[in-house]
Write an enzyme that holds these catalytic residues in place. Structure first.
Site, short mmCIF file in Angstrom:
data_model
loop_
_atom_site.label_atom_id
_atom_site.label_comp_id
_atom_site.label_asym_id
_atom_site.label_seq_id
_atom_site.Cartn_x
_atom_site.Cartn_y
_atom_site.Cartn_z
N LEU A 5 0.83 -1.21 0.00
CA LEU A 5 0.00 0.00 0.00
C LEU A 5 0.87 1.26 0.00
O LEU A 5 0.57 2.23 -0.70
CB LEU A 5 -0.94 -0.02 1.21
N SER B 280 -9.99 -11.47 21.95
CA SER B 280 -11.00 -11.29 20.89
C SER B 280 -11.05 -12.53 19.99
O SER B 280 -12.12 -12.89 19.48
CB SER B 280 -10.68 -10.08 20.02
N ARG C 262 -18.14 -17.41 19.96
CA ARG C 262 -19.38 -16.94 19.34
C ARG C 262 -19.78 -17.84 18.17
O ARG C 262 -20.94 -18.08 17.90
CB ARG C 262 -19.16 -15.50 18.85
N ASP D 264 -9.76 -12.46 9.99
CA ASP D 264 -9.34 -11.11 10.37
C ASP D 264 -8.35 -11.09 11.54
O ASP D 264 -8.34 -10.15 12.32
CB ASP D 264 -10.57 -10.25 10.70
N LYS E 205 -24.48 -0.83 6.37
CA LYS E 205 -25.19 -1.60 7.40
C LYS E 205 -26.37 -0.76 7.88
O LYS E 205 -26.33 0.48 7.77
CB LYS E 205 -24.24 -1.90 8.55
N GLU F 248 -7.77 -9.16 6.61
CA GLU F 248 -8.93 -8.32 6.28
C GLU F 248 -8.42 -6.90 6.04
O GLU F 248 -7.70 -6.35 6.88
CB GLU F 248 -9.94 -8.31 7.43
N ALA G 26 -17.03 5.72 12.38
CA ALA G 26 -16.88 4.36 12.93
C ALA G 26 -16.26 4.40 14.33
O ALA G 26 -16.61 3.58 15.18
CB ALA G 26 -16.05 3.50 11.98
P1 0O2 Z 1 -12.20 -5.32 15.52
O1 0O2 Z 1 -11.57 -5.15 16.84
O2 0O2 Z 1 -12.58 -3.99 14.90
O3 0O2 Z 1 -11.44 -6.17 14.60
P2 0O2 Z 1 -17.19 -12.65 9.08
O4 0O2 Z 1 -17.51 -13.81 9.95
O5 0O2 Z 1 -15.72 -12.28 9.12
O6 0O2 Z 1 -17.74 -12.73 7.69
P3 0O2 Z 1 -17.58 -10.27 10.60
O7 0O2 Z 1 -16.30 -10.53 11.29
O8 0O2 Z 1 -18.74 -9.81 11.44
O9 0O2 Z 1 -18.04 -11.51 9.75
O10 0O2 Z 1 -17.23 -9.26 9.44
P4 0O2 Z 1 -17.71 -7.82 9.05
O11 0O2 Z 1 -19.17 -7.59 9.11
O12 0O2 Z 1 -17.10 -7.64 7.70
O13 0O2 Z 1 -17.10 -6.84 10.16
C1 0O2 Z 1 -15.89 -7.05 10.80
C2 0O2 Z 1 -15.24 -5.75 11.26
O14 0O2 Z 1 -15.77 -4.62 10.59
C3 0O2 Z 1 -15.43 -5.45 12.74
O15 0O2 Z 1 -14.42 -6.09 13.47
C4 0O2 Z 1 -15.26 -3.94 12.79
O16 0O2 Z 1 -13.88 -3.58 12.73
C5 0O2 Z 1 -15.91 -3.51 11.49
N1 0O2 Z 1 -17.35 -3.25 11.65
C6 0O2 Z 1 -18.36 -3.99 11.15
N2 0O2 Z 1 -19.55 -3.44 11.45
C7 0O2 Z 1 -19.29 -2.34 12.19
C8 0O2 Z 1 -20.13 -1.33 12.78
O17 0O2 Z 1 -21.36 -1.37 12.74
N3 0O2 Z 1 -19.49 -0.33 13.45
C9 0O2 Z 1 -18.13 -0.25 13.54
N4 0O2 Z 1 -17.61 0.78 14.21
N5 0O2 Z 1 -17.32 -1.19 12.99
C10 0O2 Z 1 -17.89 -2.21 12.32
P5 0O2 Z 1 -14.66 -6.65 14.93
O18 0O2 Z 1 -14.51 -8.14 14.86
O19 0O2 Z 1 -15.94 -6.13 15.49
O20 0O2 Z 1 -13.52 -6.13 15.84
#
Ligand code: 0O2
Length: 232
Positions: A51, A79, A86, A102, A142, A169, A181
């Site tokens: 990048l 986590s 989960r 991720d 979302k 990711e 966010a």
């Molecule tokens: P962290 O600490 O941020 O890493 P999957 O099983 O992988 O297909 P997953 O993991 O729910 O499903 O994937 P998704 O929906 O792509 O979202 C994963 C990450 O996106 C989250 O990581 C957040 O970083 C971000 N994210 C998703 N939705 C939201 C939201 O509504 N608000 C915010 N602020 N961030 C979001 P983690 O695992 O939550 O933790």
């Protein structure tokens, strides 16, 4: 009297961390996990370099930086265990590697929405990067208003034992989407907030305004680029 410099009195040591055998056993079990974390750190370094190279190239050729900043993180062990729990899967090293996409996470903050798609496309057409999954939360936000482009990519790292394919990711956002966010993330981890529904509704309004603003800023930027080009 000699000063007692031991943090844990001799007799209590075994009670607190168990026998030395057990400690050695624990460290031995932790090793494959530490190895996995190290390999994910390496994948992050590879991606960050790629990048940075693209940003440097854009800067030299077009006098423009599409990437404002890059943040990387390896998911913390708690986590990881919590996410495996989960999903109802035993958190063995093999299961963790197979299930979680991720553990290695890169967040790319871009100036404008068009930069997001441009950089994501260039990255995923590099011949050592494989696109495994794409979730476009910009085109399809979302329900709470969250916007970002999420890619799960495969990338090789080169170890003494040979090549290993890793997953990471990559989240792409504009500065404004990232600002939103961060605040939304705060709401998630505060459990004693009064009227969370009202705050969530206000946040959703902000997400929509931010999105409109992002595209208006993009238009102004494109116009500046076009008109300064035309006048040369
Ligand atoms: P962290 O600490 O941020 O890493 P999957 O099983 O992988 O297909 P997953 O993991 O729910 O499903 O994937 P998704 O929906 O792509 O979202 C994963 C990450 O996106 C989250 O990581 C957040 O970083 C971000 N994210 C998703 N939705 C939201 C939201 O509504 N608000 C915010 N602020 N961030 C979001 P983690 O695992 O939550 O933790």
């Amino acid at each position: 009297m000699a000063e007692n410099t031991q943090l844990v009195p001799a007799g209590d040591f075994e009670n607190i961390i168990g026998s030395t055998d057990r400690t050695a056993q624990l460290l031995e079990t932790a090793k494959p996990f530490m190895e996995l974390m190290m390999q994910n750190e390496c994948a992050l370094r590879e991606l960050e370099t790629k990048l940075n190279v693209l940003n440097d190239e854009f800067s030299t050729l077009y006098n423009y930086n599409p990437i404002e900043s890059i943040k990387t993180r390896v998911k913390d062990p708690l986590s990881i265990v919590e996410k495996m729990h989960r999903k109802g899967i035993t958190p063995t090293i093999e299961n963790i590697e197979k299930t979680l996409n991720d553990i290695a996470g890169v967040r790319v903050i871009c100036s404008f929405p068009e930069d997001i798609y441009a950089i994501a496309d260039i990255l995923t057409t590099q011949d050592d990067v494989t696109l495994l999954k794409r979730k476009d939360y910009i085109a399809n936000p979302k329900p709470n208003g969250y916007r970002s482009l999420h890619l799960i990519v495969g990338i090789p790292i080169f170890l003494s034992t040979g090549k290993k394919m890793m997953k990471a990711e990559v989240q792409f956002r504009t500065i404004a989407m990232d600002f939103w966010a961060s605040l939304d993330h705060k709401l998630k981890y505060k459990h004693n907030v009064k009227n969370p529904e009202d705050i969530a509704a206000k946040l959703k309004e902000c997400a929509d305004s931010i999105s409109e603003l992002d595209y208006r800023m993009q238009e102004i930027h494109n116009r500046i680029e076009r008109e300064s080009w035309d006048s040369e």
